[in-house]
Scaffold this motif. Structure first.
Motif, short mmCIF file in Angstrom:
data_model
loop_
_atom_site.label_atom_id
_atom_site.label_comp_id
_atom_site.label_asym_id
_atom_site.label_seq_id
_atom_site.Cartn_x
_atom_site.Cartn_y
_atom_site.Cartn_z
N GLU A 1 7.20 1.57 14.24
CA GLU A 1 6.61 2.80 13.71
C GLU A 1 5.70 3.47 14.74
O GLU A 1 5.60 4.70 14.78
N GLU B 1 25.98 4.39 -1.23
CA GLU B 1 24.67 3.91 -0.78
C GLU B 1 24.72 3.15 0.53
O GLU B 1 23.69 2.65 0.99
N ALA C 1 25.01 4.06 3.64
CA ALA C 1 24.19 4.61 4.72
C ALA C 1 22.70 4.46 4.41
O ALA C 1 21.89 4.18 5.30
N ARG C 2 22.32 4.62 3.16
CA ARG C 2 20.91 4.66 2.80
C ARG C 2 20.24 3.28 2.83
O ARG C 2 19.01 3.19 2.94
N PHE D 1 19.98 1.21 5.03
CA PHE D 1 19.34 0.94 6.31
C PHE D 1 18.06 1.76 6.50
O PHE D 1 17.41 1.66 7.53
N GLU D 2 17.71 2.56 5.49
CA GLU D 2 16.46 3.30 5.54
C GLU D 2 15.32 2.39 5.09
O GLU D 2 15.49 1.56 4.19
N LYS D 3 14.16 2.55 5.71
CA LYS D 3 13.02 1.73 5.32
C LYS D 3 12.63 2.00 3.88
O LYS D 3 12.64 3.13 3.41
N TYR E 1 14.12 1.63 1.22
CA TYR E 1 15.12 2.03 0.24
C TYR E 1 15.69 0.81 -0.49
O TYR E 1 15.96 -0.21 0.12
N ALA F 1 16.38 -2.07 7.84
CA ALA F 1 15.92 -1.05 8.79
C ALA F 1 15.67 -1.69 10.16
O ALA F 1 16.00 -1.11 11.20
N ARG G 1 19.04 -2.43 11.90
CA ARG G 1 19.60 -1.24 12.54
C ARG G 1 18.85 -0.89 13.83
O ARG G 1 19.48 -0.53 14.84
N HIS G 2 17.53 -1.02 13.80
CA HIS G 2 16.75 -0.70 15.00
C HIS G 2 17.11 -1.64 16.15
O HIS G 2 17.27 -1.21 17.30
#
Length: 254
Positions: free
Chosen positions: A64, A164, A166-167, A169-171, A173, A191, A194-195
């Motif tokens: 972050e 869902e 794709a989503r 991998f969002e923090k 979610y 997340a 993915r990073h």
């Protein structure tokens, strides 16, 4: 608030196990030396699990703030996979999981940050356990596919709707279904996966359908990165002489 509550819940689980086994040993209730050694191993593994959870939070903070860096070094893949899996030996056995490993022979050394990739793989294993459903089965694969290293964790759990994919991998979610509401987590595990993948110029993919399980694959390039040989001691120590696995004895099925 949810993030703090979920992280605290995740930390309590290994801490409870460590305390329970530690107190049992301290009270002298385990007289058999073989059982004592087993308890010591559980405490060690659970403390490693605790460290991994803390690392997730710290890495999330570094990402972050843009302070997370990676040292990509020549690393033997098989011992990295087996060492990561060993850290889950106790919870896997306790919950009755059947684990199958399929590691291709003669995998080349790959330029990667062993700690980061091991953490990403651990997050995928933890995710597979958390959303396993009634069928307690996990398969872990490592192979070279189309010139890339493919590290796969597959389960036979509750699955994820295509909308869902794709989503997830969002923090923070979380898939919004009733089956997932009782399964707490920090919300940063995927997340971070993915990073790590993108930091290695790779990617992470998911194949999943509701009720049919999930298959997550971490795709990493085999070459194309400058490596720092001066900082490769840990990766090579883990592998042993000439990249041969130093860790033996973990069965293909637990």
């Amino acid at each position: 608030s949810d993030f703090v509550a979920n992280v605290s819940h995740d930390l309590k689980t290994p801490l409870s196990v460590i305390r329970m086994f530690g107190e049992t040993l301290d009270m002298g209730r385990v007289t058999d030396e073989t059982r004592r050694q087993e308890y010591y191993r559980v405490i060690t593994r659970e403390s490693e699990r605790l460290s991994r959870l803390i690392d997730n939070v710290l890495d999330f903070s570094r990402i972050e703030s843009g302070r997370r860096t990676y040292a990509r070094l020549p690393t033997a893949v098989e011992p990295l996979v087996r060492e990561t899996l060993e850290a889950f030996e106790y919870p896997l056995a306790q919950q009755g999981f059947k684990v199958e490993t399929r590691i291709a022979p003669d995998l080349p050394e790959v330029g990667l940050d062993a700690d980061a990739v091991g953490q990403a793989l651990a997050n995928l294993i933890d995710n597979a356990m958390k959303y396993s459903g009634d069928t307690k089965a996990i398969a872990i694969e490592a192979a070279v596919v189309d010139g890339r290293l493919a590290l796969t964790v597959a389960d036979q759990g509750i699955g994820i709707p295509a909308a869902e994919h794709a989503r997830i991998f969002e923090k923070f979610y979380r898939v919004g279904r009733s089956e997932t509401q009782g399964r707490r987590g920090s919300g940063v595990g995927l997340a971070l996966v993915r990073h790590v993948a993108e930091a290695h110029r790779g990617r992470v993919t998911v194949e999943s359908r509701p009720g049919e399980g999930s298959r997550f694959t971490l795709w990493l390039p085999l070459a194309g990165h400058a490596l720092d040989p001066g900082r490769g001691r840990r990766a090579r120590d883990r592998a042993g002489p000439r990249g041969q696995p130093a860790l033996r004895g973990l069965p293909d099925r637990l």
